[in-house]
Design a protein around this motif. Structure first.
Motif, PDB file in Angstrom:
ATOM      1  N   GLN A  51      -9.073  -7.106   4.693  1.00 13.99           N
ATOM      2  CA  GLN A  51      -9.008  -7.063   3.232  1.00 13.99           C
ATOM      3  C   GLN A  51      -9.888  -8.179   2.657  1.00 13.99           C
ATOM      4  O   GLN A  51     -10.076  -9.224   3.279  1.00 13.99           O
ATOM      5  CB  GLN A  51      -7.567  -7.250   2.762  1.00 13.99           C
ATOM      6  N   SER A  59      -9.028  -9.917   0.256  1.00 10.22           N
ATOM      7  CA  SER A  59      -8.139 -10.951  -0.290  1.00 10.22           C
ATOM      8  C   SER A  59      -8.396 -12.313   0.366  1.00 10.22           C
ATOM      9  O   SER A  59      -8.068 -13.359  -0.211  1.00 10.22           O
ATOM     10  CB  SER A  59      -6.675 -10.548  -0.095  1.00 10.22           C
ATOM     11  N   GLN A  62     -10.064 -14.793  -1.862  1.00 15.14           N
ATOM     12  CA  GLN A  62      -9.232 -15.541  -2.831  1.00 15.14           C
ATOM     13  C   GLN A  62      -8.933 -16.934  -2.291  1.00 15.14           C
ATOM     14  O   GLN A  62      -9.086 -17.930  -2.984  1.00 15.14           O
ATOM     15  CB  GLN A  62      -7.877 -14.853  -3.015  1.00 15.14           C
ATOM     16  N   ARG A 122     -10.652  -1.640   9.572  1.00 12.54           N
ATOM     17  CA  ARG A 122      -9.314  -1.275  10.060  1.00 12.54           C
ATOM     18  C   ARG A 122      -9.453  -0.173  11.106  1.00 12.54           C
ATOM     19  O   ARG A 122     -10.264   0.733  10.932  1.00 12.54           O
ATOM     20  CB  ARG A 122      -8.444  -0.755   8.918  1.00 12.54           C
ATOM     21  N   GLN A 164     -14.133  -3.074  -0.296  1.00  8.66           N
ATOM     22  CA  GLN A 164     -13.182  -3.363  -1.366  1.00  8.66           C
ATOM     23  C   GLN A 164     -13.847  -4.307  -2.351  1.00  8.66           C
ATOM     24  O   GLN A 164     -14.796  -5.004  -2.005  1.00  8.66           O
ATOM     25  CB  GLN A 164     -11.942  -4.088  -0.811  1.00  8.66           C
ATOM     26  N   GLU A 206     -12.430  -7.422  -4.586  1.00 13.41           N
ATOM     27  CA  GLU A 206     -11.282  -8.274  -4.871  1.00 13.41           C
ATOM     28  C   GLU A 206     -11.507  -8.922  -6.227  1.00 13.41           C
ATOM     29  O   GLU A 206     -12.658  -9.219  -6.588  1.00 13.41           O
ATOM     30  CB  GLU A 206     -11.214  -9.368  -3.787  1.00 13.41           C
ATOM     31  N   PHE A 265       3.144  -6.360  -2.471  1.00 15.39           N
ATOM     32  CA  PHE A 265       2.140  -7.021  -1.630  1.00 15.39           C
ATOM     33  C   PHE A 265       2.640  -8.441  -1.397  1.00 15.39           C
ATOM     34  O   PHE A 265       3.216  -9.045  -2.304  1.00 15.39           O
ATOM     35  CB  PHE A 265       0.772  -7.048  -2.327  1.00 15.39           C
ATOM     36  N   PHE A 322       1.173 -11.183  -1.284  1.00 21.19           N
ATOM     37  CA  PHE A 322       0.472 -12.262  -1.988  1.00 21.19           C
ATOM     38  C   PHE A 322       0.567 -12.169  -3.501  1.00 21.19           C
ATOM     39  O   PHE A 322      -0.056 -12.945  -4.218  1.00 21.19           O
ATOM     40  CB  PHE A 322      -0.998 -12.319  -1.547  1.00 21.19           C
ATOM     41  N   THR A 323       1.321 -11.184  -4.010  1.00 18.92           N
ATOM     42  CA  THR A 323       1.509 -11.092  -5.465  1.00 18.92           C
ATOM     43  C   THR A 323       2.982 -10.844  -5.777  1.00 18.92           C
ATOM     44  O   THR A 323       3.706 -10.213  -5.008  1.00 18.92           O
ATOM     45  CB  THR A 323       0.675  -9.940  -6.068  1.00 18.92           C
ATOM     46  N   GLY A 356      -4.538  -2.042  -5.424  1.00 13.52           N
ATOM     47  CA  GLY A 356      -3.337  -2.834  -5.686  1.00 13.52           C
ATOM     48  C   GLY A 356      -3.648  -4.024  -6.572  1.00 13.52           C
ATOM     49  O   GLY A 356      -4.802  -4.432  -6.704  1.00 13.52           O
ATOM     50  N   CYS A 357      -2.582  -4.575  -7.166  1.00 10.73           N
ATOM     51  CA  CYS A 357      -2.781  -5.743  -8.024  1.00 10.73           C
ATOM     52  C   CYS A 357      -1.456  -6.462  -8.235  1.00 10.73           C
ATOM     53  O   CYS A 357      -0.406  -5.988  -7.781  1.00 10.73           O
ATOM     54  CB  CYS A 357      -3.385  -5.334  -9.366  1.00 10.73           C
ATOM     55  N   ALA A 365      -4.389 -11.018  -9.544  1.00 14.07           N
ATOM     56  CA  ALA A 365      -5.357 -10.610  -8.509  1.00 14.07           C
ATOM     57  C   ALA A 365      -5.324  -9.100  -8.397  1.00 14.07           C
ATOM     58  O   ALA A 365      -4.336  -8.453  -8.757  1.00 14.07           O
ATOM     59  CB  ALA A 365      -4.996 -11.248  -7.170  1.00 14.07           C
ATOM     60  N   PHE A 366      -6.425  -8.547  -7.920  1.00 12.00           N
ATOM     61  CA  PHE A 366      -6.436  -7.100  -7.647  1.00 12.00           C
ATOM     62  C   PHE A 366      -7.411  -6.807  -6.515  1.00 12.00           C
ATOM     63  O   PHE A 366      -8.302  -7.619  -6.214  1.00 12.00           O
ATOM     64  CB  PHE A 366      -6.823  -6.294  -8.901  1.00 12.00           C
ATOM     65  N   GLY A 367      -7.200  -5.690  -5.865  1.00 11.39           N
ATOM     66  CA  GLY A 367      -8.116  -5.248  -4.810  1.00 11.39           C
ATOM     67  C   GLY A 367      -8.307  -3.743  -4.929  1.00 11.39           C
ATOM     68  O   GLY A 367      -7.339  -2.996  -4.872  1.00 11.39           O
TER      69      GLY A 367
HETATM   70  N1  DAH Z   1      -5.486  -6.504  -0.100  1.00 15.79           N
HETATM   71  C1  DAH Z   1      -4.777  -5.310  -0.510  1.00 15.79           C
HETATM   72  C2  DAH Z   1      -5.103  -4.189   0.474  1.00 15.79           C
HETATM   73  O1  DAH Z   1      -6.074  -4.269   1.153  1.00 15.79           O
HETATM   74  C3  DAH Z   1      -5.173  -4.886  -1.899  1.00 15.79           C
HETATM   75  C4  DAH Z   1      -4.674  -5.852  -2.935  1.00 15.79           C
HETATM   76  C5  DAH Z   1      -3.431  -5.671  -3.488  1.00 15.79           C
HETATM   77  C6  DAH Z   1      -5.426  -6.939  -3.315  1.00 15.79           C
HETATM   78  C7  DAH Z   1      -2.954  -6.546  -4.447  1.00 15.79           C
HETATM   79  C8  DAH Z   1      -4.946  -7.818  -4.267  1.00 15.79           C
HETATM   80  C9  DAH Z   1      -3.704  -7.604  -4.824  1.00 15.79           C
HETATM   81  O2  DAH Z   1      -5.641  -8.877  -4.680  1.00 15.79           O
HETATM   82  O3  DAH Z   1      -3.265  -8.465  -5.769  1.00 15.79           O
HETATM   83  O4  DAH Z   1      -4.376  -3.245   0.534  1.00 15.79           O
END
Ligand code: DAH
Length: 337
Positions: free
Chosen positions: A176, A178, A181, A202, A216, A218, A256, A258-259, A282-283, A305-307
Motif C-alpha cells: 500500500q 500508506s 504517510q 500483492r 494507488q 495516497e 482500517f 491507521f484511521t 478507503g479513507c 488520509a485516503f488511498g
Molecule cells: N491502504 C489502504 C489499502 O490499501 C487504503 C487506505 C485506506 C488508505 C484508508 C488510507 C486510508 O490512507 O486512510 O487498502
C-alpha cells in the motif's frame, strides 16, 4: 599450306579470352545506369555481340583445339551472363521505384503516453490545485513502514506471508502507498498536505479486476482542527473535477488500522450511460497511534488520509473492462487513448 592464323590460333585465342573476360567485366562494372547496362548487354551478349563473333572464330581453330576453345567460350558466356544478372538486380534494388518528390510524406508515427501515466498526471493536477504536493516513497519497503507504524501489529492478518511479497534477506514489496504517510511525517513537521501515487504489490491471481501489481494514490492532510468534513469535501472536489459535475460521493463506515473513524468511498458516476456507485478506495481520520509512531502529538494535530485505486479510476473513466489490458502492452489497445 598452313596459314599464320591457324598456327597461332589456339594459344593466342585461348589466352586472349582471359583478357577479353577482364575487359568485359570491367565494362560491366562501369555501366552505371540502366541504359549503359543495356548497351553492354547488346555489345557482349546480343545476337551480334562480341560473344557471338568469338564463337564464330572457333572455325579458325585447328580441329583438335576446338573442344578446349569451346569449353573456354562456354565458361566465358556463363561468367558474363551471371555478372550481368547480378549487376542488373543490384541496379534495380538501388534505384527502387521512381521518386515522386511531390508525394506527401508518410506521417511520422506519434507515440503517446500510457493511459495510466495520463490518469496519474490528471489526478496530480486536480489535487495540486487543492494545495497538495507530490511525495514519493520506495517500492521495496520494510515492515515498519508497511505495517508497524500504520498501527498493524505483528498479529495483524494482513501480515501473513501468503498476502505479501517478502524478500529473501529481509524487506518486502509494499502492499500500500500508506507507507509514504509515515515517511513524510517522519521527515517533516505539520501542517502538511501530500498525495503519493505509486505502484503496490500483492500476490493476487490475475483476473479482470486483480493484478499482482497496481497503482494507488495516497493522500494525507495534517493540521490543527481537521475534520471529516474536510476529508469529504476534498474527495468530493476531486470527483467532480476529475469525472465531471454529475459525479456524486458517498462514504460507508469501514475499518482500517491507521484511521479512526474509517470509511469506504464510493462514487456515483455514469458507467456505460447508467449512473452507478463505484468503489474508489478507503479513507478516514488519522489514528492517534499513527501520530505517536512518527512523533506527532495527537492532542495537537489532526488529519485525514485516503488511498484510492488508480487502475479502478482509469478503468471507470475510460470504460476499460479488464485490468490486464493495461499491462499487456498491446499497441492496438493503447493507441485508442
Ligand atoms: N491502504 C489502504 C489499502 O490499501 C487504503 C487506505 C485506506 C488508505 C484508508 C488510507 C486510508 O490512507 O486512510 O487498502
Amino acid at each position: 599450306m598452313v596459314t599464320l592464323r591457324e598456327i597461332h590460333c589456339v594459344p593466342i585465342m585461348i589466352s586472349s579470352i582471359d583478357q577479353i573476360e577482364v575487359e568485359a567485366l570491367e565494362g560491366l562494372k562501369n555501366s552505371a545506369d540502366k541504359a549503359a547496362l543495356e548497351q553492354w548487354r547488346i555489345a557482349w551478349l546480343g545476337s551480334k555481340g562480341r560473344l557471338k563473333s568469338l564463337m564464330a572464330d572457333m572455325k579458325t581453330c585447328p580441329p583438335e583445339d576446338r573442344p578446349a576453345y569451346g569449353q573456354r567460350m562456354n565458361a566465358l558466356k556463363k561468367t558474363l551472363e551471371a555478372a550481368f544478372k547480378s549487376q542488373k538486380s543490384d541496379d534495380s534494388a538501388q534505384q527502387g521505384p521512381p521518386l515522386d518528390v511531390t508525394e506527401p510524406g508518410l506521417p511520422a508515427g506519434q507515440g503517446r503516453q500510457h493511459i495510466l501515466s495520463r490518469t496519474i498526471e490528471e489526478i496530480i493536477d486536480v489535487f495540486s490545485r487543492m494545495g497538495f504536493t507530490v511525495a514519493e516513497g520506495p517500492e521495496v519497503e520494510n515492515e515498519w513502514y508497511n505495517f508497524e507504524a500504520l498501527n498493524m501489529p505483528e498479529t495483524h492478518p494482513a501480515r501473513e506471508p501468503s498476502d505479501n511479497f517478502f524478500l529473501e534477506g529481509g524487506g518486502m514489496l509494499r502492499t500500500q502507498t500508506s507507507t509514504v504517510q509515515i515517511r513524510v511525517m517522519e521527515q517533516s513537521k505539520p501542517p502538511l498536505r501530500i498525495i503519493s501515487p505509486g505502484r503496490v504489490y500483492r500476490p493476487d491471481t490475475h483476473d479482470a479486476t486483480h493484478y499482482s501489481m497496481f497503482h494507488q494514490v495516497e493522500g494525507l492532510c495534517v493540521d490543527r482542527g481537521v475534520t471529516l468534513v474536510d476529508l469529504k469535501a476534498t474527495l468530493f472536489n476531486f470527483a467532480r473535477t476529475f469525472f465531471g459535475p454529475e459525479a456524486d460521493l458517498r462514504m460507508r463506515p469501514s475499518f482500517f488500522p491507521f484511521t479512526e473513524p474509517s470509511a469506504e468511498v464510493d462514487m456515483r458516476m455514469p458507467v456505460r450511460g447508467k449512473m452507478q456507485w463505484v468503489e474508489l478506495g478507503g479513507c478516514g481520520m488519522v489514528d492517534p497511534n499513527v501520530f505517536k509512531a512518527v512523533g506527532y502529538d495527537p492532542e495537537e494535530w489532526t488529519g485525514f488520509a485516503f488511498g484510492l485505486g488508480i487502475e479502478r479510476i482509469a478503468m471507470r473513466k475510460y470504460g476499460i473492462p479488464d485490468i490486464r489490458w493495461l499491462f499487456e502492452n498491446d499497441a492496438r489497445f493503447l493507441r485508442q487513448f
